[in-house]
Scaffold this motif. Structure first.
Motif, PDB file in Angstrom:
ATOM      1  N   GLN A  41       0.812  -1.210   0.000  1.00 35.73           N
ATOM      2  CA  GLN A  41       0.000   0.000   0.000  1.00 35.73           C
ATOM      3  C   GLN A  41       0.852   1.268   0.000  1.00 35.73           C
ATOM      4  OE1 GLN A  41      -3.326  -0.378  -0.374  1.00 35.73           O
ATOM      5  NE2 GLN A  41      -2.829  -2.563  -0.396  1.00 35.73           N
ATOM      6  N   THR A  45      -8.517  -7.601 -18.680  1.00 33.78           N
ATOM      7  CA  THR A  45      -9.202  -6.761 -17.687  1.00 33.78           C
ATOM      8  C   THR A  45     -10.293  -7.540 -16.965  1.00 33.78           C
ATOM      9  OG1 THR A  45      -8.740  -4.726 -18.899  1.00 33.78           O
ATOM     10  CG2 THR A  45     -10.591  -4.682 -17.357  1.00 33.78           C
ATOM     11  N   GLU A  66     -10.416  -8.671 -12.936  1.00 37.31           N
ATOM     12  CA  GLU A  66     -11.554  -8.267 -12.104  1.00 37.31           C
ATOM     13  C   GLU A  66     -12.168  -9.477 -11.398  1.00 37.31           C
ATOM     14  OE1 GLU A  66     -14.111  -6.276 -14.831  1.00 37.31           O
ATOM     15  OE2 GLU A  66     -13.040  -4.360 -14.714  1.00 37.31           O
ATOM     16  N   GLU A 106      -9.900 -10.443  -8.578  1.00 38.47           N
ATOM     17  CA  GLU A 106     -10.007  -9.470  -7.474  1.00 38.47           C
ATOM     18  C   GLU A 106     -11.284  -9.694  -6.677  1.00 38.47           C
ATOM     19  OE1 GLU A 106      -9.907  -4.622  -6.744  1.00 38.47           O
ATOM     20  OE2 GLU A 106     -10.342  -5.431  -8.727  1.00 38.47           O
ATOM     21  N   GLU A 107     -12.370 -10.009  -7.364  1.00 36.70           N
ATOM     22  CA  GLU A 107     -13.641 -10.232  -6.683  1.00 36.70           C
ATOM     23  C   GLU A 107     -13.555 -11.396  -5.694  1.00 36.70           C
ATOM     24  OE1 GLU A 107     -16.581 -10.778  -9.674  1.00 36.70           O
ATOM     25  OE2 GLU A 107     -16.505  -8.692 -10.372  1.00 36.70           O
ATOM     26  N   PRO A 129      -7.453  -0.955 -16.165  1.00 35.63           N
ATOM     27  CA  PRO A 129      -7.582   0.099 -15.149  1.00 35.63           C
ATOM     28  C   PRO A 129      -6.991  -0.371 -13.821  1.00 35.63           C
ATOM     29  CG  PRO A 129      -9.684  -1.010 -15.468  1.00 35.63           C
ATOM     30  CD  PRO A 129      -8.760  -1.567 -16.506  1.00 35.63           C
ATOM     31  N   LEU A 130      -6.719   0.576 -12.943  1.00 40.41           N
ATOM     32  CA  LEU A 130      -6.247   0.220 -11.615  1.00 40.41           C
ATOM     33  C   LEU A 130      -7.332  -0.561 -10.876  1.00 40.41           C
ATOM     34  CD1 LEU A 130      -4.489   3.532 -10.491  1.00 40.41           C
ATOM     35  CD2 LEU A 130      -3.423   1.468 -11.420  1.00 40.41           C
ATOM     36  N   PRO A 131      -6.972  -1.633 -10.197  1.00 33.04           N
ATOM     37  CA  PRO A 131      -7.981  -2.394  -9.451  1.00 33.04           C
ATOM     38  C   PRO A 131      -8.626  -1.533  -8.366  1.00 33.04           C
ATOM     39  CG  PRO A 131      -5.932  -3.642  -9.677  1.00 33.04           C
ATOM     40  CD  PRO A 131      -5.635  -2.244 -10.120  1.00 33.04           C
ATOM     41  N   LYS A 132      -9.832  -1.912  -7.974  1.00 36.03           N
ATOM     42  CA  LYS A 132     -10.553  -1.149  -6.950  1.00 36.03           C
ATOM     43  C   LYS A 132      -9.980  -1.397  -5.559  1.00 36.03           C
ATOM     44  CE  LYS A 132     -14.824  -1.360  -9.662  1.00 36.03           C
ATOM     45  NZ  LYS A 132     -16.217  -1.908  -9.737  1.00 36.03           N
ATOM     46  N   LYS A 133      -9.618  -2.630  -5.264  1.00 36.05           N
ATOM     47  CA  LYS A 133      -9.098  -2.975  -3.941  1.00 36.05           C
ATOM     48  C   LYS A 133      -7.691  -3.559  -4.000  1.00 36.05           C
ATOM     49  CE  LYS A 133     -13.688  -3.974  -2.011  1.00 36.05           C
ATOM     50  NZ  LYS A 133     -14.544  -5.010  -1.358  1.00 36.05           N
ATOM     51  N   THR A 137      -1.710   6.149  -8.274  1.00 31.43           N
ATOM     52  CA  THR A 137      -3.070   6.053  -7.731  1.00 31.43           C
ATOM     53  C   THR A 137      -4.158   6.426  -8.725  1.00 31.43           C
ATOM     54  OG1 THR A 137      -2.848   8.294  -6.840  1.00 31.43           O
ATOM     55  CG2 THR A 137      -2.277   6.455  -5.375  1.00 31.43           C
ATOM     56  N   SER A 138      -3.760   6.920  -9.876  1.00 29.98           N
ATOM     57  CA  SER A 138      -4.756   7.225 -10.903  1.00 29.98           C
ATOM     58  C   SER A 138      -4.150   6.915 -12.260  1.00 29.98           C
ATOM     59  CB  SER A 138      -5.183   8.696 -10.845  1.00 29.98           C
ATOM     60  OG  SER A 138      -4.085   9.551 -11.126  1.00 29.98           O
TER      61      SER A 138
END
Length: 620
Positions: A8, A183, A187, A190-191, A216-220, A288-289
């Motif tokens: 992190q 992608t 996802e 990650e889920e 895209p950057l993963p959500k978590k 981060t973006s």
């Protein structure tokens, strides 16, 4: 600080290849067993990566599972090998680096080789070894099969709270071998709760960067990337990776810019590559973006339903259908073959089928002959495809060629082993089994190549599969049919049967199967022919009664032929009310026999139809 917390806060550096270095030292054995027999060499590789700047090193356990160790007779040493590997990695890390337990994918292009239940059992055994030795995380790497990776990630999340790093591998940038976009795959992983999702192996930095540009950057979770050093070269019988570490240094910056927080190397990478990565991105604050570039989407694959004859499985669903095997000649004289093809066309068969070097003996290419009869006589050919003679490249190329030629009926078979044929020293390829081949032909029908790359057009193959009822355990043979249906088979073609009772048995055992079955009938030509088939040809069994009937005329060729036709007609009579599809096999290019039987089937079918109409009128 725990591994999850470190991910992190900053960009971490992974290690590079273990096998590549050991291979370069001249060691070409089971690399995982070296944890026991050459522990010093393994330890030194780990130390070299730690010294090069690796924050995360992985245990030398990529293939340390029951399935892969069994190839070397080491399946009973899973615990010893994994335990030794973890201890060596920890000794090298000296609390300077995190140690993650590596679990490699088992399945490759041949999904059916290792059932999912075996994958689960094998994975649990390896996972428990790692948890007992208290690794800092679990790394899943080189998973070409998404189903397998999702399965093991789900199990791991139930068994441990350690960080899970899950990486897929691609044959083509941006897409998995089953056509799933990268992608979407990440996802899904990650889920299930993976803490790090990413890619490794197979592709070098250029194509891996290209693939991550669309992600895209993963959500978590966070992203990881472990590219190969380059495409390998082959020098003096050895694979080498010529990539300059300075190129890797520049590539690491681009991987970082795409959001990767854990960057390491895979095949061909060395401590020099890892040092180059560390010098360029180690410790950097995470991205981060990220902006995903807007690209023009490729046009959707359109299915233009060209004029075509109904597929054979459609004909067999609708009513009576007759297909006849006429094998390509073993010699270059082709007149009789083409005479037979024309005679069968005139007799009204729905398809002429052409075997693919049956019994591992070379014949004129069935594709060449199929193309000629397709063009000359407007015959709908059914081309057999054997897994024996072509690797994955050749199989896909062959199928793309058939599609381009307008040939859409294929039979997928594993193929007789070369040792029974004319060239027993020839190599049997068997990259795929018939199950796998059926699956990948159906993938082509979706417009997706074997590697997952879009083809730009969907094929329209109807896929037949072989059925051998001449076995001791018919239920087991039917089980194979059911499995082939799951893999995508549209219909079945049986080995020839020589018993009316057996035809009834086959019907009773398969009547729950909706996919059509073309029951095989091959007329006998002589007593010698009958004895040869019964005693020497795999998959064919004749009753004593039939062999005795043929033996009565062993000295009269004409009467032998007539008796062979009579036996075939009695078998056809038994089959007509039970199976819509009849598969006639022409013996020795004696097409007059299968033409006569074709006419007989049509006459009997017409009689049955007239009888049904008559009965219907009588009932009314």
């Amino acid at each position: 600080m725990k591994l999850h917390e470190a991910l992190q806060e900053r960009t971490l550096i992974g290690d590079g290849a273990m096998g590549t270095l050991l291979y370069s030292y001249g060691i070409d054995l089971c690399f995982e067993e070296l944890n026991l027999s050459h522990s010093k060499e393994v330890l030194n590789v780990h130390k070299a990566y730690v010294h090069a700047g690796a924050d995360v090193i992985q245990t030398n356990t990529y293939g340390a599972n029951y399935v892969k160790l069994a190839r070397y007779g080491l399946e009973d040493q899973v615990k010893e090998i994994n335990t030794a590997a973890i201890k060596l990695a920890k000794e090298a890390a000296q609390n300077q680096s995190y140690v993650v337990g590596t679990v490699g994918g088992i399945r490759g292009i041949q999904k059916q080789t290792t059932p999912l239940e075996e994958v689960k059992r094998s994975f649990r055994e390896q996972l428990y070894c790692m948890l007992f030795e208290e690794v800092d995380g679990i790394l899943f790497e080189t998973y070409f099969d998404l189903e397998e990776l999702l399965t093991v990630v789900e199990i791991a999340k139930k068994e441990t709270n350690l960080p899970i790093i899950a990486q897929v591998s691609m044959h083509e940038p941006g897409v998995l071998q089953d056509g799933t976009p990268l992608t979407e795959a990440l996802e899904l992983i990650e889920e299930l709760g993976a803490d790090v999702v990413g890619v490794n192996c197979r592709l070098g930095p250029y194509h891996m960067i290209q693939a991550l540009e669309e992600v895209p950057l993963p959500k978590k979770a966070v992203l990881s990337a472990y590219p190969n050093a380059s495409l390998p070269d082959y020098e003096d019988g050895r694979l080498v990776y010529p990539t300059d570490p300075t190129y890797f240094q520049k590539s690491a910056i681009q991987l970082y810019e795409q959001g990767a927080r854990l960057i390491g190397g895979c095949c061909g990478t060395t401590p020099d590559h890892i040092q180059a990565i560390a010098e360029s991105v180690k410790g950097r604050a995470p991205i981060t973006s990220k902006t995903i570039p807007v690209r023009e989407q490729p046009a959707a694959i359109e299915v233009t339903e060209k004029e075509r004859k109904p597929h054979l499985h459609e004909l067999a669903h609708q009513g009576r259908s007759i297909i006849v095997e006429l094998d390509p000649p073993k010699r270059l004289k082709t007149d009789r073959f083409f005479q037979g093809a024309k005679a069968l066309k005139d007799a009204g068969v729905d398809s002429v089928t052409l075997a693919d070097n049956s019994l591992a003996s070379p014949r004129i290419s069935n594709t060449a002959m199929a193309t000629l009869i397709h063009k000359k006589y407007d015959i709908n050919p059914l081309v057999h495809i054997s897994c024996r003679d072509r690797n994955l490249i050749g199989l896909q190329s062959h199928l793309m060629g058939l599609h381009t030629l307008g040939i859409h009926e294929v039979l997928a078979v594993t193929g007789d082993p070369t040792k029974i044929g004319d060239f027993p020293g020839a190599t049997s390829v068997y990259d795929l089994s018939s199950f796998d081949l059926i699956h990948y032909i159906k993938q082509l029908n979706k417009g997706i190549s074997f590697s997952g790359k879009p083809l730009g057009e969907k094929t329209s193959f109807s896929v037949a599969a072989a059925f051998n009822p001449n076995v001791r355990n018919l239920n087991r043979a039917v089980g194979r049919l059911e499995k082939k249906i799951k893999y995508g088979a549209d219909y079945f073609i049986s080995q020839p049967v020589y018993s009316e009772e057996q035809i009834l048995e086959v019907y009773e055992a398969t009547k729950h199967i909706e996919s059509p079955i073309y029951i095989g009938v091959m007329p006998l030509t002589s007593s010698r022919n009958a004895e040869f088939l019964h005693n020497e040809v795999p998959g064919i069994t004749l009753s004593s009664e039939i062999r005795d009937r043929m033996d009565l005329y062993r000295d009269d060729p004409a009467l032998s032929k007539d008796e062979g036709i009579a036996i075939a007609k009695s078998l056809i009579d038994a089959a007509l009310d039970l199976f819509n599809g009849i598969y006639l096999i022409t013996p020795f290019l004696r097409y007059e026999m299968t033409v006569e039987l074709t006419n007989y089937i049509q006459e009997k079918t017409k009689e049955r139809q007239e009888r049904k109409v008559s009965n219907g009128i009588h009932i009314i």
